[in-house]
Design a protein around this motif. Structure first.
Motif, PDB file in Angstrom:
ATOM      1  N   VAL A   1      40.101  35.024  37.047  1.00  0.00           N
ATOM      2  CA  VAL A   1      39.327  34.466  35.934  1.00  0.00           C
ATOM      3  C   VAL A   1      39.393  32.940  35.947  1.00  0.00           C
ATOM      4  O   VAL A   1      38.489  32.267  35.465  1.00  0.00           O
ATOM      5  CB  VAL A   1      39.834  35.023  34.593  1.00  0.00           C
TER       6      VAL A   1
ATOM      7  N   ARG B   1      41.184  40.493  35.588  1.00  0.00           N
ATOM      8  CA  ARG B   1      39.772  40.119  35.760  1.00  0.00           C
ATOM      9  C   ARG B   1      38.820  41.265  35.400  1.00  0.00           C
ATOM     10  O   ARG B   1      37.814  41.023  34.715  1.00  0.00           O
ATOM     11  CB  ARG B   1      39.518  39.638  37.184  1.00  0.00           C
TER      12      ARG B   1
ATOM     13  N   LEU C   1      31.132  35.544  35.947  1.00  0.00           N
ATOM     14  CA  LEU C   1      31.802  35.845  34.683  1.00  0.00           C
ATOM     15  C   LEU C   1      31.206  35.074  33.508  1.00  0.00           C
ATOM     16  O   LEU C   1      31.742  35.128  32.401  1.00  0.00           O
ATOM     17  CB  LEU C   1      33.298  35.517  34.800  1.00  0.00           C
TER      18      LEU C   1
END
Length: 232
Positions: free
Chosen positions: A222, A178, A137
């Motif tokens: 996340v 997410r 991410l």
């Protein structure tokens, strides 16, 4: 974190869905602990979480490295010290609780900060940690807010256990959103901390609140959150 980001956070955190739910989770964790005592909120920024500690009967001090964050916390009537998390100005075995939300990922020598947390905790004392999850991410958002890494479960476990702490619970947070976060950050050019329209903010708050009751804590999210303690 840059001074402009600190001021932006302080202006938004009372209503922003992300920070609102994080305060709820902190409050839920505090209710599981014993009698409130002395606490240190490392990387306190403007002191949003420090105020939660105070509201639940703890005697908290906000520790902030940057001048702007420390200034905002003082403006809010909080006890504040400016210091480096790798060199905490606290005697050994003095604290009942340490919180470190979104701070370890800013520190190159995160193992030094973890060792300091153990040092200042009393035997049996608790640490609550939150960090961004998963280098997949990584985006311009991370660079804008001064991250040096994102963590996976094994990396965070290794960090904390090598410091001499015992992990009680480790779970993912912001699981349901997410995919949205991943999509947005692939297109981001800076921090994604924005003042959202009220309907959007309330909708996101409802989604993230649903995670309190759904069996999603073991799925990729996340963020990662952890509760650990110094052995008695």
């Amino acid at each position: 974190m840059e001074a402009t980001e600190i001021r932006k956070l302080a202006a938004l955190e009372d209503r922003h869905w992300w920070y609102y739910e994080r305060r709820v989770l902190l409050a839920r964790s505090l209710r599981k602990l014993g009698t409130p005592g002395a606490a240190l909120d490392i990387g306190a920024a403007g002191g949003g979480n420090t105020r939660v500690l105070r509201a639940h009967g703890w005697r908290p001090v906000a520790l902030e490295y940057g001048a702007e964050g420390a200034s905002v916390a003082r403006e809010r009537g909080l006890s504040v010290i400016r210091a480096d998390a790798r060199h905490l100005p606290v005697p050994a075995e003095r604290l009942d609780l340490v919180t470190a939300f979104d701070v370890l990922e800013h520190i190159d020598e995160d193992h030094e900060a973890a060792a300091e947390i153990r040092r200042v905790l009393r035997p049996g004392g608790t640490v609550l940690i939150a960090v961004p999850a998963d280098m997949k991410l990584w985006s311009a958002h991370d660079e804008a807010v001064g991250h040096v890494r994102r963590y996976d479960r094994s990396g965070l476990l290794d960090l904390v256990e090598k410091a001499g702490l015992v992990v009680d619970e480790l779970w993912s947070w912001n699981v349901l959103l997410r995919p949205v976060a991943a999509w947005r950050r692939r297109r981001s050019t800076g921090s994604d901390l924005d003042d959202l329209a009220t309907p959007v903010n309330l909708g996101l708050r409802a989604v993230i609140a649903a995670e309190r009751y759904l069996p999603v804590k073991s799925l990729p999210g996340v963020s990662l959150m952890m509760r650990a303690h110094r052995p008695a």
